[in-house]
Design an enzyme around this catalytic site. Structure first.
Site, mmCIF file in Angstrom:
data_model
loop_
_atom_site.group_PDB
_atom_site.id
_atom_site.type_symbol
_atom_site.label_atom_id
_atom_site.label_comp_id
_atom_site.label_asym_id
_atom_site.label_seq_id
_atom_site.Cartn_x
_atom_site.Cartn_y
_atom_site.Cartn_z
ATOM 1 N N CYS A 149 -3.054 -5.956 11.728
ATOM 2 C CA CYS A 149 -2.538 -5.676 10.384
ATOM 3 C C CYS A 149 -1.990 -4.255 10.281
ATOM 4 O O CYS A 149 -0.992 -4.010 9.598
ATOM 5 C CB CYS A 149 -3.656 -5.840 9.348
ATOM 6 S SG CYS A 149 -4.558 -7.392 9.403
ATOM 7 N N ASP A 200 -10.933 -7.473 8.837
ATOM 8 C CA ASP A 200 -11.757 -8.568 8.346
ATOM 9 C C ASP A 200 -11.809 -9.714 9.344
ATOM 10 O O ASP A 200 -12.833 -10.379 9.494
ATOM 11 C CB ASP A 200 -11.228 -9.058 7.000
ATOM 12 C CG ASP A 200 -11.714 -8.197 5.851
ATOM 13 O OD1 ASP A 200 -11.995 -7.009 6.083
ATOM 14 O OD2 ASP A 200 -11.808 -8.711 4.725
ATOM 15 N N CYS A 260 -4.434 -4.289 5.871
ATOM 16 C CA CYS A 260 -5.520 -5.272 5.926
ATOM 17 C C CYS A 260 -6.220 -5.383 4.564
ATOM 18 O O CYS A 260 -6.005 -4.576 3.663
ATOM 19 C CB CYS A 260 -6.511 -4.925 7.029
ATOM 20 S SG CYS A 260 -7.505 -6.331 7.597
ATOM 21 N N LYS A 317 -8.841 -4.828 2.638
ATOM 22 C CA LYS A 317 -9.459 -3.870 1.713
ATOM 23 C C LYS A 317 -8.619 -2.622 1.514
ATOM 24 O O LYS A 317 -8.931 -1.797 0.652
ATOM 25 C CB LYS A 317 -10.861 -3.488 2.208
ATOM 26 C CG LYS A 317 -11.792 -4.682 2.418
ATOM 27 C CD LYS A 317 -11.862 -5.583 1.199
ATOM 28 C CE LYS A 317 -12.661 -6.842 1.466
ATOM 29 N NZ LYS A 317 -12.058 -7.760 2.434
ATOM 30 N N CYS A 327 -2.586 -11.061 8.201
ATOM 31 C CA CYS A 327 -2.692 -12.515 8.366
ATOM 32 C C CYS A 327 -1.595 -13.246 7.601
ATOM 33 O O CYS A 327 -1.261 -12.891 6.471
ATOM 34 C CB CYS A 327 -4.062 -12.997 7.934
ATOM 35 S SG CYS A 327 -5.397 -12.389 9.000
ATOM 36 N N GLU A 360 -17.564 -12.019 3.705
ATOM 37 C CA GLU A 360 -16.704 -13.193 3.718
ATOM 38 C C GLU A 360 -17.239 -14.150 4.782
ATOM 39 O O GLU A 360 -17.763 -13.714 5.800
ATOM 40 C CB GLU A 360 -15.263 -12.818 4.066
ATOM 41 C CG GLU A 360 -14.566 -12.047 2.979
ATOM 42 C CD GLU A 360 -13.125 -11.718 3.355
ATOM 43 O OE1 GLU A 360 -12.687 -12.112 4.456
ATOM 44 O OE2 GLU A 360 -12.453 -11.055 2.556
ATOM 45 N N SER A 362 -12.928 -15.609 2.714
ATOM 46 C CA SER A 362 -11.611 -15.138 3.119
ATOM 47 C C SER A 362 -10.558 -15.857 2.296
ATOM 48 O O SER A 362 -10.766 -16.983 1.838
ATOM 49 C CB SER A 362 -11.399 -15.441 4.599
ATOM 50 O OG SER A 362 -10.036 -15.347 4.941
#
Length: 576
Positions: free
Chosen positions: A68, A100, A141, A143, A213, A465, A491
């Site tokens: 990411c 993550d 990413c 957060k 993602c 998650e 997620s």
């Protein structure tokens, strides 16, 4: 920007021109008494001319811990070029990120939500201490973006948030795939539905390069929120990480930040109740990550806006679901970019009367004006449905309340029917690992409701998650006939009847702590209910026997945040 500048009557003209006094950073470089400070800046190559410019912080979350963020140095270089071309002085510093995806499925995921707080805290601290005039924050990413938005509200200096971009989908057997497919394939392999060779082949192609993602998971959902909330470049969020336009978006962000400083446009002018209600509508219309509920409430708290789960219920009920995006739909984020990006969604919702176009953005123009100026292709497409012919009449983010969740819980509903109404016996697990082992062993049956507790903000701590668990369930063929209920999180890649954020959490004595194997749990998104069908007197008798588990961590960062986290229904914030 409220700091009073130093008295400049005794400054030499060479030390500081009077024009420089309007910037907040003047307090660090103005006058003879700041000669030591200027000396330190000169050690980093600053010229006399640089001291006359506004100092614009560039918070860079670049890291080699996740695809990411691996490309963010390139993005940041363009941000800095944009700041410089607009007459500002860019000053870069780094902040952290946690992957993550790589933290998923083991103890490391307890650090994910904590990283949101650390990102917010670190950006706030650096900009506060250095007295920077404006901020451009670059992240990708999950957060990164919420942490950066929280910091912008705390600092209230002109801010632009830049997203690093989505990864392109991989290709496997003629189909677009992403990392969510790999998580589900793990479950498929454990149940014998695919071979180890097939799992290996998918693993090797699912993530073809840099970027967050590929689906409308948390990173892409929160990137969309940047635009809706008004702190990003309109049309920039859906551009893939490897696309050359990403550099143009980044450069534009740097220019906008300097102009916002000159105009005096502050985050708290932008992060209003109207902006947050718009954001909720877009998240519900797209079928975005359930994490958006948690993060939007947290950002609103920092901005002084009272936002509650009831607001999500009200707005979701009046907003149609129009986003045909994975995991609930057909397309990845890169496909949204091809058909017009986030402005296409905004135009559709604005034209339908579901957004307030008067909301201010960081450019000084309204949201409606920004969307009107955006280049949106006018061609047939199936990524975003028209509001007059939506996928579902109501939004995809549903708030549940009931005997099992007095303070609320969250479920995302993107299945063909647009609703979930099911009940079944509880299979109770005190923690994620125990549940995953049983799922992998094939011990979960059709109709079961998997309960995973003591994974909330304090109980985890960190509110993990659990994509490894939900994807394993789906991968084994239980996409719609096995439910899950937890005080942890999911997620954005999670799909199926999965209920998270159950509040109060088990660690503080929420009803989830009292559930036993075999209790019947009912989930009903039509009525907005989450109930355990157990007599009140039985639950009360169990409560008399219950005591809170001892904290799992006694020292270090997890222990500290385990004490600080508030309820998921309040955004799991730590600063208030």
């Amino acid at each position: 920007m409220s700091d009073k500048p130093l008295d400049h009557n005794h400054h030499t003209d060479r030390a500081r021109p009077k024009e420089r006094m309007k910037w907040r950073s003047a307090i660090t470089v103005e006058g003879p008494e700041r000669a030591p400070h200027r000396s330190m800046y000169r050690a980093m190559g600053f010229s006399d001319e640089d001291f006359e410019k506004p100092f614009v912080a560039v918070a860079n979350a670049s890291a080699e811990v996740t695809p990411c963020n691996v490309q963010l140095d390139l993005v940041t270089d363009q941000v800095k070029a944009g700041i410089a071309s607009a007459g500002g002085k860019p000053i870069e510093f780094r902040t952290i990120t946690v992957s993550d995806g790589i933290a998923m499925g083991h103890e490391g995921m307890k650090g994910s939500l904590i990283s949101r707080e650390v990102i917010a805290d670190s950006i706030e601290l650096v900009c506060f201490a250095e007295r920077f005039d404006a901020l451009v924050a670059v992240g990708a990413c999950d957060k990164n973006i919420p942490g950066m938005l929280m910091a912008s509200a705390r600092l209230n200096i002109p801010t632009v948030i830049v997203y690093g971009g989505t990864i392109l989908p991989g290709r496997y057997r003629g189909q677009d795939v992403g990392v969510g497919d790999v998580f589900e394939a793990v479950g498929a392999y454990s149940s014998g539905r695919i071979s180890l060779e097939e799992l290996d082949a998918l693993e090797r192609v699912a993530c073809p390069g840099a970027g967050a993602c590929a689906g409308l998971f948390t990173a892409n959902t929160m990137a969309t929120m940047i635009e809706v909330l008004g702190l990003g470049v309109i049309g920039g969020s859906a551009v893939p990480a490897v696309d050359g336009r990403r550099g143009h978006v980044a450069r534009q962000a740097g220019e906008i930040a300097v102009e916002a400083l000159r105009q005096g446009i502050l985050p708290l002018d932008i992060l209003t109740r109207t902006a947050f209600e718009n954001a909720i509508a877009v998240a519900a219309a797209l079928g975005g990550s359930t994490n958006s509920v948690l993060h939007l409430i947290a950002i609103a708290r920092e901005a002084g806006v009272e936002l509650t789960l009831d607001d999500f219920s009200r707005i979701t009920a009046r907003t149609p679901h129009i986003g045909n995006l994975k995991p609930g739909g057909e397309y990845f984020m890169a496909e949204l970019d091809k058909v017009g990006g986030v402005p296409l969604i905004l135009r559709e919702l604005l034209d339908g009367g579901y957004l307030d176009g008067s909301a201010l953005t960081v450019t000084g123009r309204t949201l409606a004006e920004e969307v009107q100026a955006a280049a949106i292709p006018d061609a047939p497409q199936r990524v975003v449905f028209p509001v007059k012919k939506p996928l579902h009449e109501k939004g995809a983010l549903v708030i549940l309340r009931g005997s099992l969740a007095p303070d609320g819980a969250v479920i995302k509903v993107t299945n063909p029917s647009g609703l979930v109404q099911m009940q079944g016996p509880a299979r109770v697990f005190d923690g994620e690992e125990a549940a995953f082992r049983q799922i992998q062993a094939g011990a979960i049956r059709s109709g079961d409701v998997v309960v995973i507790r003591y994974e909330g903000p304090r109980g985890g701590p960190g509110m993990r998650e659990m994509l490894a668990v939900t994807a394993a369930i789906v991968g084994q063929g239980h996409a719609n006939d096995v439910a899950m209920v937890t005080d942890g999180r999911f997620s954005g890649a999670t799909q199926g009847p999965m209920v998270g954020h159950v509040s109060p959490e088990a660690q503080v004595g929420g009803p989830l702590a009292l559930v036993e194997d075999g209790d019947v749990i009912r989930i009903d998104t039509v009525e907005g209910r989450l109930d355990v069908l157990c007599p009140a007197e039985v639950l009360e008798e169990r409560r008399k026997r219950w005591s809170a588990p001892e904290p799992r961590y006694r020292h270090g960062v997890l222990a500290k945040y385990g004490r600080l986290f508030q309820s998921a229904s309040d955004g799991a914030i730590t600063s208030r």
